[in-house]
Write a protein that holds these residues in place. Structure first.
Motif, PDB file in Angstrom:
ATOM      1  N   ALA A 247      15.663  -3.475  11.583  1.00  0.00           N
ATOM      2  CA  ALA A 247      17.067  -3.691  11.998  1.00  0.00           C
ATOM      3  C   ALA A 247      17.852  -4.829  11.554  1.00  0.00           C
ATOM      4  O   ALA A 247      17.443  -5.494  11.512  1.00  0.00           O
ATOM      5  N   MET A 248      18.397  -4.241  11.164  1.00  0.00           N
ATOM      6  CA  MET A 248      19.842  -4.984  10.702  1.00  0.00           C
ATOM      7  C   MET A 248      21.306  -4.637  11.742  1.00  0.00           C
ATOM      8  O   MET A 248      20.739  -3.777  11.824  1.00  0.00           O
ATOM      9  N   LEU A 249      21.665  -6.333  11.839  1.00  0.00           N
ATOM     10  CA  LEU A 249      22.599  -6.309  12.427  1.00  0.00           C
ATOM     11  C   LEU A 249      23.957  -7.516  12.020  1.00  0.00           C
ATOM     12  O   LEU A 249      23.572  -8.977  11.692  1.00  0.00           O
ATOM     13  N   LEU A 250      24.627  -7.492  12.491  1.00  0.00           N
ATOM     14  CA  LEU A 250      26.022  -7.921  11.231  1.00  0.00           C
ATOM     15  C   LEU A 250      27.034  -8.247  12.547  1.00  0.00           C
ATOM     16  O   LEU A 250      27.384  -7.058  13.439  1.00  0.00           O
TER      17      LEU A 250
ATOM     18  N   PRO B  64      38.946 -13.461  16.828  1.00  0.00           N
ATOM     19  CA  PRO B  64      39.509 -14.129  17.415  1.00  0.00           C
ATOM     20  C   PRO B  64      40.211 -13.689  18.766  1.00  0.00           C
ATOM     21  O   PRO B  64      40.261 -12.483  19.593  1.00  0.00           O
ATOM     22  N   GLY B  65      39.947 -14.759  19.988  1.00  0.00           N
ATOM     23  CA  GLY B  65      40.304 -14.261  21.064  1.00  0.00           C
ATOM     24  C   GLY B  65      39.222 -13.719  21.355  1.00  0.00           C
ATOM     25  O   GLY B  65      39.147 -13.888  23.336  1.00  0.00           O
ATOM     26  N   ALA B  66      37.699 -13.559  20.838  1.00  0.00           N
ATOM     27  CA  ALA B  66      36.663 -12.660  21.646  1.00  0.00           C
ATOM     28  C   ALA B  66      36.087 -13.429  22.441  1.00  0.00           C
ATOM     29  O   ALA B  66      35.794 -15.280  22.263  1.00  0.00           O
ATOM     30  N   ALA B  67      35.705 -13.589  23.462  1.00  0.00           N
ATOM     31  CA  ALA B  67      34.534 -14.724  24.436  1.00  0.00           C
ATOM     32  C   ALA B  67      33.372 -14.656  23.698  1.00  0.00           C
ATOM     33  O   ALA B  67      32.619 -15.710  23.896  1.00  0.00           O
ATOM     34  N   GLY B  68      32.755 -14.010  22.776  1.00  0.00           N
ATOM     35  CA  GLY B  68      31.802 -14.433  22.220  1.00  0.00           C
ATOM     36  C   GLY B  68      31.706 -12.894  21.165  1.00  0.00           C
ATOM     37  O   GLY B  68      32.301 -12.723  20.344  1.00  0.00           O
ATOM     38  N   ARG B  69      30.240 -13.567  20.312  1.00  0.00           N
ATOM     39  CA  ARG B  69      29.702 -12.569  18.626  1.00  0.00           C
ATOM     40  C   ARG B  69      30.358 -11.145  19.456  1.00  0.00           C
ATOM     41  O   ARG B  69      29.399 -10.191  20.322  1.00  0.00           O
ATOM     42  N   VAL B  70      30.478 -10.097  18.181  1.00  0.00           N
ATOM     43  CA  VAL B  70      31.248  -8.751  18.233  1.00  0.00           C
ATOM     44  C   VAL B  70      29.741  -7.921  17.179  1.00  0.00           C
ATOM     45  O   VAL B  70      30.150  -8.685  15.619  1.00  0.00           O
ATOM     46  N   ILE B  71      29.098  -6.817  17.631  1.00  0.00           N
ATOM     47  CA  ILE B  71      28.638  -6.041  16.499  1.00  0.00           C
ATOM     48  C   ILE B  71      30.108  -5.679  15.786  1.00  0.00           C
ATOM     49  O   ILE B  71      30.389  -4.666  16.268  1.00  0.00           O
ATOM     50  N   VAL B  72      29.577  -5.635  13.967  1.00  0.00           N
ATOM     51  CA  VAL B  72      30.406  -4.951  13.530  1.00  0.00           C
ATOM     52  C   VAL B  72      29.544  -4.067  12.299  1.00  0.00           C
ATOM     53  O   VAL B  72      30.137  -2.618  12.324  1.00  0.00           O
ATOM     54  N   TYR B  73      28.239  -4.112  12.497  1.00  0.00           N
ATOM     55  CA  TYR B  73      27.297  -2.896  11.832  1.00  0.00           C
ATOM     56  C   TYR B  73      25.663  -2.982  12.582  1.00  0.00           C
ATOM     57  O   TYR B  73      25.426  -4.328  12.260  1.00  0.00           O
ATOM     58  N   ALA B  74      25.567  -1.662  12.323  1.00  0.00           N
ATOM     59  CA  ALA B  74      23.904  -1.500  12.857  1.00  0.00           C
ATOM     60  C   ALA B  74      23.378  -0.402  12.637  1.00  0.00           C
ATOM     61  O   ALA B  74      24.122   0.408  12.287  1.00  0.00           O
ATOM     62  N   ASN B  75      22.060  -0.626  11.518  1.00  0.00           N
ATOM     63  CA  ASN B  75      21.711   0.684  11.484  1.00  0.00           C
ATOM     64  C   ASN B  75      20.648   1.165  12.121  1.00  0.00           C
ATOM     65  O   ASN B  75      20.820   0.724  13.628  1.00  0.00           O
ATOM     66  N   VAL B  76      20.190   2.499  11.856  1.00  0.00           N
ATOM     67  CA  VAL B  76      19.180   3.184  12.286  1.00  0.00           C
ATOM     68  C   VAL B  76      18.398   2.738  13.311  1.00  0.00           C
ATOM     69  O   VAL B  76      18.010   2.356  14.432  1.00  0.00           O
ATOM     70  N   ALA B  77      17.274   1.907  12.870  1.00  0.00           N
ATOM     71  CA  ALA B  77      16.661   0.632  13.168  1.00  0.00           C
ATOM     72  C   ALA B  77      16.752   0.310  14.256  1.00  0.00           C
ATOM     73  O   ALA B  77      15.996  -0.678  15.094  1.00  0.00           O
TER      74      ALA B  77
END
Length: 440
Positions: free
Chosen positions: A132-135, A140-153
């Motif tokens: 399982a891969m998460l990027l 800027p201005g976001a309250a926390g980290r956001v997922i920009v890429y995720a694979n099927v797993a």
């Protein structure tokens, strides 16, 4: 082969032709209107200027159109569209420019096609990998980290197969508190999720890098439950074989000696009983030390780090086993569990003495290299062959007749518990080098 006519030649011929026409008209008018030079000049200009403008315009217009086309294709190239090419009918310098422009477009098209194929291949591999891969990043201005890429797993593991891109990482991980704790600990490591029969073991790997001027983190989650269970079964089988072998080697002589002692007592021949009892005691103590060694390896607690001067620590070692200290000790103190690290180095130094090396050739080196502390134990014994080097750190593996195979394994366990590692290698000229590498 098409005849080549350069721009300079063509424009020179055009200007020469216009001048010749002007001269011919001027001569004809001078013949018709003798003695009237101003009238001749005026009529000549009225004839030649329009002809020159029309002629030059007819020659310049295609070039201007070509420049506009070049501007349009360059804009298309900038936007990533390399499907355009141009044509110039003349065989001159502009045709060379158009040929170079079209060749550039062809190269860019091939590179784009190759890049698309590579991206497709990479995306296919990433989407079909069981890891399982998460990027994630923090815009800027976001309250926390956001997922920009995720694979099927990752989608199946964390979000029931739904799309993860654009979701806040904190919201996605609310259903997996074990992963939240693993992320809070920092670094790579194992963690478990679920309870009882549904417990699963995962390995978390984290990598940070910059992309488009923004910090990103790649999270890799690999399920290790099946692999660890297979390894656990193999380990238990090996443990059972080793323990059974050692118990049989001790219990069989004990049973035989006990039977012999009972037979001697029955016959009244007690003069050999002290020797038999002494042998029974020695075998019993050996069996006891064997069991205690396994228990100590299995119950190794987490290290309790303390600050110790290297000179004091090495002096404590020197009081228990002989060795020669090589080089200067680090000035900065050690941050270690003294008892555990002492046990690990005692095992390594005793192995060095048992390797066939002379006592004066057993050396200990402690030095700081950048952000790690390197502890080397050297000897001039027989060294190890490739097979032994490969298995030397495996628990219960031993080449000694009475060895338990726990000395090096325990040293590795202690080194890894301190966040370090252990390496082995044969020395040039004979002997072995065992190195503990610890974070400074």
């Amino acid at each position: 082969m098409k005849f080549r006519l350069s721009l300079v030649t063509r424009w020179s011929a055009l200007v020469g032709t216009l001048l010749a026409v002007g001269i011919i008209i001027a001569l004809a008018l001078d013949h018709l209107l003798p003695g009237r030079p101003l009238a001749v000049l005026g009529i000549c200009l009225l004839c030649v200027v329009p002809i020159s403008i029309i002629t030059l315009r007819s020659q310049v217009q295609p070039i201007l159109s070509l420049f506009r086309a070049l501007e349009g294709t360059v804009t298309s190239y900038r936007d990533g569209d390399f499907s355009f090419s141009l044509h110039w009918p003349q065989n001159d310098e502009l045709s060379d420019l158009i040929a170079a422009h079209n060749a550039l477009g062809e190269v860019l098209r091939e590179q784009r096609l190759d890049l698309v194929q590579r991206e497709l291949l990479l995306d296919t591999m990433v989407q079909n990998t069981p890891v399982a891969m998460l990027l994630v990043t923090e815009p800027p201005g976001a309250a926390g980290r956001v997922i920009v890429y995720a694979n099927v797993a990752a989608r199946q593991l964390l979000f029931e197969g739904h799309k993860l891109e654009g979701h806040a990482l904190h919201d996605v991980l609310q259903k997996t508190p074990a992963l939240v704790e693993a992320l809070a600990r920092g670094g790579d490591g194992l963690f478990t999720a679920g309870d009882g029969e549904e417990e699963e073991v995962y390995h978390l790997a984290r990598r940070n890098f910059s992309l488009n001027g923004r910090r990103h983190e790649l999270l890799l989650l690999r399920q290790l439950t099946a692999e660890l269970r297979r390894q656990e079964v193999q380990t238990w089988k090996k443990v059972i074989r080793v323990i059974s072998h050692e118990l049989n080697n001790s219990l069989a002589p004990l049973a035989s000696l006990a039977h012999s002692g009972a037979e001697l007592v029955r016959r009244g021949q007690t003069e050999r009983l002290p020797q038999i009892l002494q042998t029974i005691g020695e075998r019993t103590r050996h069996l006891e030390s064997f069991i205690l060694g396994y228990a100590r390896f299995a119950k190794l607690p987490a290290p309790r780090l303390e600050t110790i001067a290297w000179a004091d620590f090495v002096a404590g070692l020197a009081g228990q086993v002989a060795f020669r200290l090589g080089g200067e000790l680090p000035e900065s103190p050690a941050h270690i569990d003294r008892a555990q690290m002492e046990q690990a180095l005692l095992n390594l130094l005793k192995n060095a003495h048992e390797s066939g090396s002379r006592p004066e050739d057993v050396e200990l080196h402690v030095r700081r290299v950048q952000d790690v502390v390197r502890i080397d134990v050297f000897d001039r014994g027989t060294g190890m062959n490739d097979a032994v080097l490969t298995n030397a750190l495996v628990p219960f593996y031993s080449t000694k007749r009475s060895g338990t195979g726990l000395g090096l394994a325990l040293a590795r366990e202690i080194a890894e518990a301190h966040g370090g590692r252990i390496t082995l290698g044969n020395r040039e000229g004979g002997g072995l080098a065992v190195t503990l590498i610890l974070p400074a």
